[in-house]
Write a protein that holds these residues in place. Structure first.
Motif, PDB file in Angstrom:
ATOM      1  N   LYS A  90      42.967  55.940  36.750  1.00 24.36           N
ATOM      2  CA  LYS A  90      41.635  55.500  37.143  1.00 24.36           C
ATOM      3  C   LYS A  90      41.732  54.151  37.850  1.00 24.36           C
ATOM      4  O   LYS A  90      42.426  53.248  37.398  1.00 24.36           O
ATOM      5  CB  LYS A  90      40.722  55.385  35.926  1.00 24.36           C
ATOM      6  N   TYR A  91      41.033  54.028  38.962  1.00 21.96           N
ATOM      7  CA  TYR A  91      40.980  52.800  39.746  1.00 21.96           C
ATOM      8  C   TYR A  91      39.545  52.296  39.772  1.00 21.96           C
ATOM      9  O   TYR A  91      38.616  53.071  39.975  1.00 21.96           O
ATOM     10  CB  TYR A  91      41.460  53.045  41.180  1.00 21.96           C
ATOM     11  N   LEU A  92      39.378  50.993  39.563  1.00 28.88           N
ATOM     12  CA  LEU A  92      38.066  50.360  39.568  1.00 28.88           C
ATOM     13  C   LEU A  92      38.053  49.231  40.585  1.00 28.88           C
ATOM     14  O   LEU A  92      38.969  48.407  40.617  1.00 28.88           O
ATOM     15  CB  LEU A  92      37.737  49.796  38.178  1.00 28.88           C
ATOM     16  N   VAL A  93      37.020  49.208  41.407  1.00 27.09           N
ATOM     17  CA  VAL A  93      36.819  48.127  42.373  1.00 27.09           C
ATOM     18  C   VAL A  93      35.419  47.561  42.147  1.00 27.09           C
ATOM     19  O   VAL A  93      34.441  48.307  42.128  1.00 27.09           O
ATOM     20  CB  VAL A  93      36.935  48.626  43.830  1.00 27.09           C
ATOM     21  N   GLU A  94      35.344  46.259  41.945  1.00 28.17           N
ATOM     22  CA  GLU A  94      34.066  45.558  41.885  1.00 28.17           C
ATOM     23  C   GLU A  94      33.962  44.756  43.178  1.00 28.17           C
ATOM     24  O   GLU A  94      34.960  44.227  43.663  1.00 28.17           O
ATOM     25  CB  GLU A  94      34.014  44.640  40.670  1.00 28.17           C
ATOM     26  N   TYR A  95      32.761  44.662  43.742  1.00 25.04           N
ATOM     27  CA  TYR A  95      32.643  43.999  45.029  1.00 25.04           C
ATOM     28  C   TYR A  95      31.322  43.269  45.192  1.00 25.04           C
ATOM     29  O   TYR A  95      30.342  43.544  44.508  1.00 25.04           O
ATOM     30  CB  TYR A  95      32.824  44.995  46.178  1.00 25.04           C
ATOM     31  N   VAL A  96      31.344  42.332  46.129  1.00 22.84           N
ATOM     32  CA  VAL A  96      30.164  41.656  46.639  1.00 22.84           C
ATOM     33  C   VAL A  96      30.242  41.812  48.151  1.00 22.84           C
ATOM     34  O   VAL A  96      31.309  41.671  48.746  1.00 22.84           O
ATOM     35  CB  VAL A  96      30.158  40.156  46.263  1.00 22.84           C
ATOM     36  N   ALA A  97      29.123  42.143  48.759  1.00 18.84           N
ATOM     37  CA  ALA A  97      29.038  42.201  50.219  1.00 18.84           C
ATOM     38  C   ALA A  97      27.820  41.368  50.603  1.00 18.84           C
ATOM     39  O   ALA A  97      26.711  41.653  50.163  1.00 18.84           O
ATOM     40  CB  ALA A  97      28.904  43.639  50.700  1.00 18.84           C
ATOM     41  N   ASP A  98      28.050  40.330  51.398  1.00 19.46           N
ATOM     42  CA  ASP A  98      26.962  39.436  51.772  1.00 19.46           C
ATOM     43  C   ASP A  98      27.245  38.832  53.142  1.00 19.46           C
ATOM     44  O   ASP A  98      28.044  39.379  53.907  1.00 19.46           O
ATOM     45  CB  ASP A  98      26.738  38.356  50.705  1.00 19.46           C
ATOM     46  N   GLU A  99      26.616  37.695  53.441  1.00 19.08           N
ATOM     47  CA  GLU A  99      26.803  37.059  54.745  1.00 19.08           C
ATOM     48  C   GLU A  99      28.251  36.629  54.968  1.00 19.08           C
ATOM     49  O   GLU A  99      28.664  36.349  56.086  1.00 19.08           O
ATOM     50  CB  GLU A  99      25.853  35.860  54.913  1.00 19.08           C
ATOM     51  N   ASN A 100      29.063  36.609  53.910  1.00 16.84           N
ATOM     52  CA  ASN A 100      30.484  36.257  54.022  1.00 16.84           C
ATOM     53  C   ASN A 100      31.386  37.477  54.138  1.00 16.84           C
ATOM     54  O   ASN A 100      32.600  37.349  54.121  1.00 16.84           O
ATOM     55  CB  ASN A 100      30.902  35.407  52.821  1.00 16.84           C
TER      56      ASN A 100
END
Length: 112
Positions: A90-100
């Protein structure tokens, strides 16, 4: 309008669940994942969605409009997705996508 286009792109990518290929007795066979959970809430100032499929794929995200200045807004998305490879890892990716930009974190990803 940009918000709707960005949401549509994220939503389409999220629902594009991978198909698993298996070979049995020289016949091609594709197993299709079934949707076990699906949630969606779209508002003028943001959205929230999540789904889970029978092959172990899961994706949850929440987006909010953020006012950068008088003329510019940004869509800020916090989310995570996971999947199981054909060996059962199992692979887990947490992310933020914003102006950066898109900023993923996962144990299997290289660190800067």
């Amino acid at each position: 309008m940009k918000f709707i286009i960005v949401f549509a792109a994220i939503f389409a990518a999220a629902l594009a669940a991978p198909q698993h290929y298996e070979h049995h007795d020289h016949h091609d066979h594709y197993d299709h994942a079934e949707i076990l959970r699906y949630e969606s809430d779209v508002r003028p100032d943001g959205y929230k969605f999540g789904f889970e499929t029978s092959d172990g794929t899961q994706h949850d995200a929440e987006g909010q409009l953020k006012n950068l200045d008088k003329e510019h807004d940004a869509l800020v998305v916090h989310g995570s997705f996971s999947f199981v490879d054909k060996e059962g890892h199992k692979y887990l990716v947490e992310y933020v996508a914003d102006e950066n930009g898109y900023q993923p974190k996962g144990a299997h990803l290289p660190h800067a």
